[in-house]
Design an enzyme around this catalytic site. Structure first.
Site, short mmCIF file in Angstrom:
data_model
loop_
_atom_site.label_atom_id
_atom_site.label_comp_id
_atom_site.label_asym_id
_atom_site.label_seq_id
_atom_site.Cartn_x
_atom_site.Cartn_y
_atom_site.Cartn_z
N GLU A 309 -47.29 -23.05 44.33
CA GLU A 309 -48.47 -23.78 43.85
C GLU A 309 -49.63 -23.66 44.84
OE1 GLU A 309 -49.71 -28.43 42.81
OE2 GLU A 309 -47.87 -28.00 43.91
N LYS A 373 -52.15 -27.05 34.58
CA LYS A 373 -51.30 -28.23 34.71
C LYS A 373 -51.80 -29.36 33.82
CE LYS A 373 -49.29 -31.29 38.22
NZ LYS A 373 -49.31 -31.68 39.66
N CYS A 430 -45.56 -28.63 40.21
CA CYS A 430 -45.32 -29.81 41.02
C CYS A 430 -44.43 -30.81 40.27
CB CYS A 430 -46.64 -30.43 41.46
SG CYS A 430 -46.49 -31.75 42.69
#
Length: 558
Positions: A309, A373, A430
């Site tokens: 990430e 995301k 995440c």
């Protein structure tokens, strides 16, 4: 003088030796008699002990030490305002549980200590205090259904499991260290998640761990020992089911796929500094082509190279020189999958929209599909809307220094990432991987669900250093593989990077803090969707209804 009764054999029992029942009942009476701050202090300590049942410790008996006193504390609530007192006890229990389990959040406030250290108590104590409101509600709901028999175990399971589900969904949700992880961190018991999911495991964990409380309070031998015997039988059944479900042989692999996961272990305080851009890219490229176990260049065999990430302290899409350099190193037929910040074009001072994204890059620096995301971290990646202006007025910003914070991706749910050479990818960034049931995208109206081939999780846990946090994060992502029947490919900046098969077995792994490349084949998904993948939380809802019915039946008994 103490009277002594002589039995049929003529032998008199020793009056100074208490029976087993008296020994077991003593702690229950003592706990139930506590009042005031002593009662709350014990609730706090009991809740804190439950954190030892969570990853990375996984000490299941610790949940018994947490829940058995909870039963006895609720038993002692006679008289006025029992619901209010139950909620207060539940809050103290939850405050202890979350403080002991989430203390490592404080490490993130020290990355930029000059700006955020003052706010550390808000994360270390403030968040547990807020999360304790959920356990307060759970204890109050349990007390509302309370009875004196074994049915009160069902009442507690209903209250706590129900509020754990609420914790995972309300206010963007935060299902971290859900009580079911006490079972979900062990390979064989975790297999039941393929049937009932994490929240179903939570019902089972509460029923099993709270059952020993009746050893001290049952009115007869069956009432005293029956629940614990049933709990042991249930735990044995979970273990046997897991042993049956997990095959002895490794899962088959997807032909023609060779993964190389890069774990650069870049310190968080250096990761986002623009002056480090050249050194960071150099490190990624060096690790990507580092010789493999057979002494050959890593890029010569890899079909897919994966970076974690937010790999770059700049916008790679707006840096053609660096993009060209990367594209020249990627061989033809190889795909780079990387985390990166992405800007929505046109990017101007008046129109600055940024996404936390996954990008795919082919030879020559050509971009392919991408994923933005969806489920952002409040206060980490954005400031919640109602508080945004107020918090910025006092000088507070989100941890990730992006003007205005990140914008969430498409709201239709986690979308599929199309990567040449891979089956359809369920992309997560995440902590998106900790949400049960959020892996598969919803089926479009009148459409057909595309069969997924793997879960991809790119993350950066360097915020939290060498603490339980990254280990808890990995354990929760691992459980998604079992729930969905899909392999997990997880690449983390500082670890834990791993490839996990669809049964939750770790195929390859890099430890926390290692700087290395990890090579692995891609395990195949299970041939059919799991019950949980098909039914979602319906089995959990049925279990919750059964607990409610059992608790109500217990209240009707004389």
């Amino acid at each position: 003088m103490t009277p002594v009764t002589v039995g049929a054999s003529g032998a008199a029992p020793r009056p100074d030796v208490p029976t087993l029942g008296r020994l077991l009942a003593a702690p229950a009476r003592w706990v139930g008699a506590l009042r005031g701050w002593r009662r709350l202090a014990l609730a706090f300590v009991a809740g804190a002990s439950g954190a030892l049942a969570m990853p990375p410790f996984g000490f299941l008996p610790a949940l018994v030490l947490a829940l058995a006193p909870a039963i006895w504390l609720l038993d002692g609530l006679d008289g006025r305002r029992p619901l209010r007192l139950a909620a207060l006890i539940g809050w103290a229990w939850g405050f202890g549980f979350f403080t002991a389990g989430l203390w490592w959040l404080g490490a993130a406030f020290l990355v930029e200590a000059e700006e955020f250290a003052w706010a550390m108590p808000l994360g270390v104590l403030g968040l547990p205090a807020v999360l304790g409101l959920f356990t307060a509600l759970g204890f109050a709901a349990a007390r509302l259904l309370w009875s004196r028999g074994a049915a009160r175990l069902a009442a507690l399971a209903f209250g706590l499991a129900g509020t754990e589900w609420l914790r995972g969904h309300l206010f963007t949700g935060f299902p971290w260290n859900t009580l079911g992880m006490a079972l979900g961190s062990h390979l064989w018991p975790m297999q039941a998640a393929s049937l009932v999911g994490l929240y179903g495991l939570t019902v089972l964990a509460v029923l099993i761990a709270a059952a020993p409380a009746t050893l001290a309070t049952g009115p007869g031998r069956l009432a005293r020992f029956g629940p614990s015997a049933a709990a042991l039988a249930a735990l044995a059944a979970l273990t046997l089911y897991g042993a049956w479900r997990v095959p002895a042989a490794p899962d088959p692999t997807v032909p023609g796929v060779r993964l190389r996961l890069i774990q650069p272990s870049i310190p968080q305080d250096a990761k986002f500094r623009p002056e480090n851009r050249e050194g960071i890219v150099d490190k990624y490229l060096e690790l990507s082509d580092r010789a493999d176990a057979e002494g050959r260049g890593g890029l010569s065999r890899a079909t897919h190279v994966i970076w974690p990430e937010s790999a770059f302290p700049f916008l790679i899409q707006r840096d053609p020189e660096t993009l060209g350099r990367i594209g020249a190193v990627i061989p033809r037929g190889t795909q780079l999958i990387t985390g990166a910040a992405r800007a929505q074009e046109p990017l101007t001072r008046e129109h600055a929209v940024f996404f936390n994204a996954i990008l795919t890059i082919a030879h020559g620096g050509t971009f392919g599909d991408s994923y933005d995301k969806v489920h952002l971290v409040p206060f980490g990646e954005y400031l919640p809307g109602p508080f945004d202006a107020l918090l910025r007025a006092v000088g507070l910003r989100q941890f990730v220094s992006v003007p205005g914070g990140f914008t969430p991706g498409a709201r239709e749910g986690q979308r599929i990432l199309d990567v040449p050479g891979l089956p359809p990818v369920a992309a997560t960034i995440c902590y998106e991987a900790i949400f049960p049931g959020a892996i598969r995208p919803p089926v479009p109206l009148g459409g057909v669900q595309r069969p997924l081939g793997l879960i991809l999780n790119l993350t950066n846990d360097a915020w939290f250093g060498d603490t339980p946090g990254p280990r808890q994060h990995f354990a929760q992502a691992r459980l998604r593989a079992v729930e969905e029947g899909l392999p997990l490919v997880r690449d983390a900046n500082s670890g834990i990077s791993a490839v996990v098969d669809a049964h939750g077995r770790i195929v390859a792994r890099l430890p926390l803090g290692a700087e290395d490349a990890l090579d692995s084949d891609l395990p195949a998904p299970l041939p059919g969707a799991t019950l949980y993948a098909r039914a979602g939380d319906l089995p959990f809802a049925l279990m919750l209804a059964a607990c409610l019915g059992g608790a109500l039946a217990g209240r009707r008994r004389p």
